[in-house]
Design an enzyme around this catalytic site. Structure first.
Site, short mmCIF file in Angstrom:
data_model
loop_
_atom_site.label_atom_id
_atom_site.label_comp_id
_atom_site.label_asym_id
_atom_site.label_seq_id
_atom_site.Cartn_x
_atom_site.Cartn_y
_atom_site.Cartn_z
CD GLU A 46 43.95 42.23 34.28
OE1 GLU A 46 43.40 43.34 34.15
OE2 GLU A 46 44.74 41.97 35.20
CB THR A 47 41.34 34.99 32.75
OG1 THR A 47 41.17 34.68 34.14
CG2 THR A 47 41.43 33.70 31.96
#
Length: 288
Positions: A46-47
């Site tokens: 995830e970002t």
């Protein structure tokens, strides 16, 4: 375009363990398609993108921010470890003056509270309902073969399938399981399941310390083969294991290669506090 970007390892106090998440601070509105492009470039599970909600806000003095999460493949409605990483960047690097931060997200308002020994996330608690085995038997067999299964639950809110392995197995067995996630994509194409949780009851004393339960989490439907430590999965696991063990306070370990531990407290308001540490491992500027 120049964006401050960080990588923090969540649910650990040691670098290169736990679950890494990229965190982007957005001073200004970002073109919609760039969120996904940046997440793909970072190539982590995830970002996170933290944005100011009002023109006069700033990352040091404000206490409420917008927050979105993207895998390399698409946006997701909830991500615990990237929320923890985001709070760690604001608390420890940006030196935000508040002890509690509020994030406005697709899953509602989430709060992160700074404590001496970690950061506490205030997350929704999702029930897992009994699932008829024959409806998901092919998926389970594809994932774990003839491994003995003790219980199967499904969380419609999160689209996560929880598979509890037999109590005859131990942590080492769960850690050694090989799951071919590409095959899972071929078996489950209906959209009902977006994440597979494998979980196991803890052992008294554990291997080094006592854990109430262990888990691993797979989400190839979101482009994440195996997630190292997953806050969102524990919003389901917390509900299940609290019911099974008759406890409101739980200590959990996610048995990925990196590993990570979570301290869990179920609250009277139907939510859950999940506490973990974070280690900041990278700071830079994204240019494009």
């Amino acid at each position: 375009m120049k964006l401050p970007i960080f990588i923090a390892d969540a649910f650990t106090t040691k670098a290169f363990r736990g679950n890494p998440a990229a965190v982007c601070l957005l001073e200004n509105k970002l073109d919609e398609d760039l969120h996904q492009k940046i997440a793909k470039e970072m190539n982590l599970s995830e970002t996170a993108f933290i944005r100011k909600l009002h023109p006069n806000d700033n990352f040091t003095q404000s206490s409420c921010f917008g927050l979105r999460w993207f895998t390399p493949q698409n946006e997701v409605p909830l991500c615990g470890h990237a929320t923890l990483a985001s709070a760690a960047v604001l608390f420890h690097k940006i030196k935000n003056v508040h002890s509690t931060l509020t994030f406005v997200t697709m899953s509602g308002e989430l709060k992160a509270r700074k404590e001496e020994d970690g950061i506490v996330l205030d997350l929704p608690l999702y029930p897992a309902h009994p699932q008829k085995l024959h409806e998901v038997e092919d998926l389970i067999k594809t994932a774990i073969g003839d491994t003995l299964v003790q219980d199967v639950r499904y969380s419609p809110d999160t689209k996560k399938l929880l598979v509890r392995l037999s109590d005859t197995y131990n942590r080492s067995f769960l850690e050694s399981l090989t799951v071919n996630t590409e095959n899972l994509l071929q078996v489950e194409t209906t959209g009902k399941v977006k994440g597979l949780i494998l979980t196991l009851k803890g052992e008294p004393g554990g291997q080094t310390q006592a854990f109430d339960f262990y888990s691993r989490y797979f989400a190839p439907w979101y482009g994440v083969a195996e997630d190292p430590v997953t806050g969102s999965a524990h919003t389901v696991l917390s509900s299940y294991w609290s019911e099974q063990l008759g406890k409101k306070d739980l200590h959990a370990f996610q048995c990925s290669n990196r590993g990570g531990e979570l301290t869990i407290s179920l609250r009277s308001d139907g939510r859950v506090d999940i506490k973990g540490g974070a280690a900041l491992v990278l700071e830079g500027t994204l240019t494009a």
